[in-house]
Scaffold this motif. Structure first.
Motif, PDB file in Angstrom:
ATOM      1  N   SER A  49       0.234   3.914  -2.935  1.00 34.13           N
ATOM      2  CA  SER A  49      -1.309   4.529  -2.653  1.00 34.13           C
ATOM      3  C   SER A  49      -1.211   5.653  -1.615  1.00 34.13           C
ATOM      4  N   ARG A  50      -0.456   5.394  -0.614  1.00 39.07           N
ATOM      5  CA  ARG A  50      -0.560   6.501   0.455  1.00 39.07           C
ATOM      6  C   ARG A  50       0.507   7.602   0.103  1.00 39.07           C
ATOM      7  N   GLU A  85       0.840  -1.230   0.027  1.00 40.51           N
ATOM      8  CA  GLU A  85      -0.060  -0.092   0.062  1.00 40.51           C
ATOM      9  C   GLU A  85       0.950   1.222  -0.007  1.00 40.51           C
TER      10      GLU A  85
END
Length: 346
Positions: A91-92, A88
């Motif tokens: 995306s962050r 992730e």
């Protein structure tokens, strides 16, 4: 589990077999699917973290198509620790660095007529056995990947080893590796080693993380000169301060600043929590001659892009605005009339 998103890992080199043109992929190296596929890498995201003489590069690539075999090569200036990264992460980072959204009001029926401002978004900003001449330093299985750390006396020696050990090697790889080997860099070679039949590579690859000693902030780019298609790279640099790109892969393409500022994220440990983000698109990768290098900027001024979005306020708001405008015009006309009457009476 997301059907081995991990299989989409970090990969390298070019197409061969069956006359398929090599599609060199990422800024760090190359991507090589099996000869039966038409998969292409068209871009990548990289997080470069630097503190106290230690650099960490976390990389993910964007892949179109599918491939059941793949490999990837990454040159680094010193012995590297290789790990799988956080799925992730990017995306962050994208959320942290996206443009600030500013709404501009418009009123029916003036929407999109250019009277109250355009409806388009405008961006602005404020500020296996080694061959001769090859030293196999480490081999390991990491998730679905077989990872090998190599040293070599020449580009030809390394590509001979890669070819002998099942890598598909494009003709330009030896020459493109030579500058790194001359500077005594290490080569990290990663090959897909699926645990079951039918697993394949597609989509955005999960990150691979490499940690090594370095006296400067560097992101390897020179292998990408072998690419034959347009490549876009976004590099996030996390350090103690804002950084400038002091060397760029090709002087004819200057990277665009996307963001600069302190951020809070679980992956960005202090003191290296000031994030500077750049992006660049190389339509002629053959012109690439250097790596990215970054140095501390003259100041830590924050920067964030701004996107203006036009929003229609509706019929009743328009009527209210028009009515208010008419009242103002009427009041102005009355004042003007009184002034004219007084002048005429003199």
């Amino acid at each position: 589990m997301k059907l081995w998103r991990v299989i989409a890992g970090v990969l390298a080199a070019g197409f061969v077999a069956a006359g398929v043109t090599p599609a060199w992929a990422c800024a760090c190296g190359g991507y090589l699917p099996d000869g039966q596929s038409k998969a292409r890498v068209y871009g990548e995201n990289a997080l470069v973290q630097y503190s106290g003489g230690t650099e960490q590069i976390t990389l993910s690539m964007a892949v179109r198509g599918t491939s059941k075999k793949a490999a990837w090569i990454m040159p680094v200036p010193a012995a590297a620790k290789v790990e799988l990264g956080d799925d992730e992460l990017f995306s962050r980072l994208e959320r942290l660095t996206r443009p600030k959204r500013v709404v501009k009001k418009t009123y029916w029926p003036f929407r999109d007529l250019g009277i109250m401002g355009s409806g388009r978004g405008d961006s602005a900003g404020a500020p296996t056995a080694p061959g001769a001449g090859v030293n196999v330093k480490q081999q390991m299985l990491l998730g679905p990947f077989a990872v090998t750390r190599l040293g070599g006396s020449s580009g030809t020696a390394v590509t001979d080893w890669l070819r002998t050990n099942g890598y598909v090697v494009p003709a330009t790889l030896a020459a493109n590796l030579t500058p790194y080997l001359t500077e005594k860099w290490e080569i990290v070679a990663v090959k897909l080693a699926p645990r079951s039949d039918g697993e394949s590579l597609s989509g955005s690859t999960p990150p691979l993380r490499l940690t090594f000693a370095s006296d400067r902030i560097v992101y390897p780019m020179r292998l990408s000169k072998g690419a034959t298609t347009t490549q876009t790279v976004t590099v996030y640099v996390a350090a103690e301060h804002r950084v400038d790109a002091t060397k760029v892969p090709y002087a004819g393409v200057q990277p665009e600043l996307l963001f600069a500022g302190p951020v809070e994220d679980e992956a960005l440990a202090k003191p290296a929590a000031f994030l500077t983000a750049y992006t660049a698109t190389y339509r002629e990768p053959s012109r690439i001659t250097d790596d990215f290098t970054f140095e501390r900027a003259a100041n830590d001024d924050a920067y964030q892009r701004v996107v203006y979005v036009t929003q229609n306020d509706g019929l009743w708001s328009t009527i209210a605005v028009l009515f208010g405008g008419l009242l103002l015009l009427g009041a102005g006309a009355a004042v003007l009339a009184r002034v004219l009457v007084k002048r005429a009476a003199r």
